[in-house]
Scaffold this motif. Sequence first.
Motif, PDB file in Angstrom:
ATOM      1  N   ASN A 129      18.896  53.192  51.395  1.00 32.91           N
ATOM      2  CA  ASN A 129      18.777  54.205  52.436  1.00 32.91           C
ATOM      3  C   ASN A 129      18.454  53.582  53.791  1.00 32.91           C
ATOM      4  N   LYS A 130      18.721  54.336  54.826  1.00 32.07           N
ATOM      5  CA  LYS A 130      18.565  53.843  56.194  1.00 32.07           C
ATOM      6  C   LYS A 130      17.119  53.461  56.491  1.00 32.07           C
ATOM      7  N   ARG A 131      16.165  54.210  55.911  1.00 31.30           N
ATOM      8  CA  ARG A 131      14.757  53.930  56.157  1.00 31.30           C
ATOM      9  C   ARG A 131      14.371  52.538  55.647  1.00 31.30           C
ATOM     10  N   THR A 132      14.908  52.171  54.488  1.00 35.61           N
ATOM     11  CA  THR A 132      14.641  50.844  53.937  1.00 35.61           C
ATOM     12  C   THR A 132      15.187  49.766  54.860  1.00 35.61           C
ATOM     13  N   VAL A 133      16.379  49.990  55.395  1.00 37.10           N
ATOM     14  CA  VAL A 133      16.980  49.047  56.350  1.00 37.10           C
ATOM     15  C   VAL A 133      16.085  48.904  57.563  1.00 37.10           C
ATOM     16  N   GLU A 134      15.626  50.018  58.101  1.00 37.39           N
ATOM     17  CA  GLU A 134      14.797  49.982  59.306  1.00 37.39           C
ATOM     18  C   GLU A 134      13.486  49.238  59.060  1.00 37.39           C
ATOM     19  N   ASN A 135      12.884  49.435  57.874  1.00 37.09           N
ATOM     20  CA  ASN A 135      11.642  48.735  57.549  1.00 37.09           C
ATOM     21  C   ASN A 135      11.871  47.225  57.461  1.00 37.09           C
ATOM     22  N   CYS A 136      12.986  46.818  56.846  1.00 36.81           N
ATOM     23  CA  CYS A 136      13.310  45.392  56.735  1.00 36.81           C
ATOM     24  C   CYS A 136      13.557  44.787  58.116  1.00 36.81           C
ATOM     25  N   ILE A 137      14.247  45.535  58.961  1.00 35.15           N
ATOM     26  CA  ILE A 137      14.534  45.041  60.304  1.00 35.15           C
ATOM     27  C   ILE A 137      13.245  44.869  61.100  1.00 35.15           C
ATOM     28  N   SER A 138      12.296  45.765  60.917  1.00 33.94           N
ATOM     29  CA  SER A 138      11.008  45.630  61.599  1.00 33.94           C
ATOM     30  C   SER A 138      10.318  44.338  61.190  1.00 33.94           C
ATOM     31  N   ARG A 139      10.393  44.001  59.900  1.00 36.02           N
ATOM     32  CA  ARG A 139       9.782  42.755  59.428  1.00 36.02           C
ATOM     33  C   ARG A 139      10.520  41.537  59.991  1.00 36.02           C
ATOM     34  N   ILE A 140      11.848  41.654  60.106  1.00 34.61           N
ATOM     35  CA  ILE A 140      12.637  40.560  60.689  1.00 34.61           C
ATOM     36  C   ILE A 140      12.233  40.356  62.148  1.00 34.61           C
ATOM     37  N   TYR A 141      12.080  41.450  62.883  1.00 33.91           N
ATOM     38  CA  TYR A 141      11.651  41.361  64.276  1.00 33.91           C
ATOM     39  C   TYR A 141      10.285  40.676  64.381  1.00 33.91           C
ATOM     40  N   ASN A 142       9.366  41.061  63.486  1.00 34.73           N
ATOM     41  CA  ASN A 142       8.022  40.488  63.532  1.00 34.73           C
ATOM     42  C   ASN A 142       8.048  38.989  63.258  1.00 34.73           C
ATOM     43  N   LYS A 143       8.899  38.558  62.343  1.00 27.08           N
ATOM     44  CA  LYS A 143       8.945  37.152  61.961  1.00 27.08           C
ATOM     45  C   LYS A 143       9.664  36.281  62.995  1.00 27.08           C
ATOM     46  N   THR A 144      10.572  36.873  63.743  1.00 30.20           N
ATOM     47  CA  THR A 144      11.350  36.094  64.714  1.00 30.20           C
ATOM     48  C   THR A 144      10.856  36.252  66.137  1.00 30.20           C
ATOM     49  N   GLY A 145      10.117  37.320  66.388  1.00 29.07           N
ATOM     50  CA  GLY A 145       9.653  37.573  67.752  1.00 29.07           C
ATOM     51  C   GLY A 145      10.650  38.332  68.597  1.00 29.07           C
ATOM     52  N   PHE A 146      11.768  38.749  67.985  1.00 30.50           N
ATOM     53  CA  PHE A 146      12.768  39.525  68.716  1.00 30.50           C
ATOM     54  C   PHE A 146      12.537  41.016  68.506  1.00 30.50           C
ATOM     55  N   SER A 147      13.207  41.833  69.319  1.00 33.76           N
ATOM     56  CA  SER A 147      12.976  43.272  69.221  1.00 33.76           C
ATOM     57  C   SER A 147      14.255  44.104  69.210  1.00 33.76           C
ATOM     58  N   THR A 148      15.423  43.452  69.280  1.00 36.21           N
ATOM     59  CA  THR A 148      16.690  44.189  69.240  1.00 36.21           C
ATOM     60  C   THR A 148      17.737  43.413  68.459  1.00 36.21           C
ATOM     61  N   HIS A 149      18.754  44.135  68.001  1.00 39.39           N
ATOM     62  CA  HIS A 149      19.894  43.489  67.339  1.00 39.39           C
ATOM     63  C   HIS A 149      20.552  42.492  68.289  1.00 39.39           C
ATOM     64  N   LYS A 150      20.683  42.873  69.549  1.00 36.28           N
ATOM     65  CA  LYS A 150      21.366  42.004  70.522  1.00 36.28           C
ATOM     66  C   LYS A 150      20.659  40.658  70.655  1.00 36.28           C
ATOM     67  N   GLU A 151      19.331  40.685  70.643  1.00 40.39           N
ATOM     68  CA  GLU A 151      18.585  39.434  70.761  1.00 40.39           C
ATOM     69  C   GLU A 151      18.798  38.559  69.534  1.00 40.39           C
ATOM     70  N   LEU A 152      18.826  39.157  68.347  1.00 47.53           N
ATOM     71  CA  LEU A 152      19.084  38.394  67.124  1.00 47.53           C
ATOM     72  C   LEU A 152      20.473  37.773  67.160  1.00 47.53           C
ATOM     73  N   ILE A 153      21.455  38.582  67.536  1.00 46.63           N
ATOM     74  CA  ILE A 153      22.838  38.099  67.568  1.00 46.63           C
ATOM     75  C   ILE A 153      23.001  36.981  68.601  1.00 46.63           C
ATOM     76  N   ALA A 154      22.382  37.158  69.773  1.00 42.38           N
ATOM     77  CA  ALA A 154      22.493  36.160  70.819  1.00 42.38           C
ATOM     78  C   ALA A 154      21.863  34.834  70.385  1.00 42.38           C
ATOM     79  N   SER A 155      20.732  34.917  69.699  1.00 46.25           N
ATOM     80  CA  SER A 155      20.020  33.701  69.321  1.00 46.25           C
ATOM     81  C   SER A 155      20.645  33.015  68.123  1.00 46.25           C
ATOM     82  N   PHE A 156      20.841  33.741  67.035  1.00 47.70           N
ATOM     83  CA  PHE A 156      21.442  33.144  65.848  1.00 47.70           C
ATOM     84  C   PHE A 156      22.918  32.858  66.061  1.00 47.70           C
ATOM     85  N   GLY A 157      23.600  33.739  66.774  1.00 43.21           N
ATOM     86  CA  GLY A 157      25.033  33.600  66.941  1.00 43.21           C
ATOM     87  C   GLY A 157      25.438  32.490  67.887  1.00 43.21           C
TER      88      GLY A 157
END
Length: 209
Positions: free
Chosen positions: A177-205
Amino acid sequence: MNKTFYVVEDHSLMRQGITGFLSEHSDFECIGYSSNARDFFDAMRSQGEGGLPSVLITDLNIEGSVENGLSLIKNCRSAFPSVRIVVYSMHSAGSIVSGALEAGCDGFVSKMSDEAELKNALENAVLGKRYVDPEIAPNLVTFEKTLSQFTQRENEILRLILQNKSNVQIAEELGINKRTVENCISRIYNKTGFSTHKELIASFGSGDF
């Protein structure tokens, strides 16, 4: 050892450059080329097991999509397990290299590197060894080190984010479900220091993370 290769590359000048270089500077023989995956598989099926190349050299961005390249790798690995696969690409980001290796390629070489790196990759591939262009290997190491801090589910979601997929698309693809995705993304943001999809894509990509 019989050394042959087949090229999938949608730019004709690049195809000519690959085949010309390897014909002149290696003992590999070109047995064919095409601009897309469909023509490659048609050619392989018509030639039969005895006509398969030792190595498939393929671009990753086929017909405008990296996903097409990854699908080609996966399908080739499944249909023709004896064929070794070397990616020759403009992409150098760790996420891209990691995704291609996970899909089943045996080597990854940047088009920005000296052509000799492509020959090295082929030589290693036929010996059953994985080869990553030394120029881009650090990007892969950094990316995989970063992934080590994530759970398996977080890794799956991060890879889909890097494919520019929305939260809804990620939920549908993973069957959660979407809520599970959102919770996982919040943890990803916390671990990387980023706050948006665009920042993740720009950095990893970009390969700069």
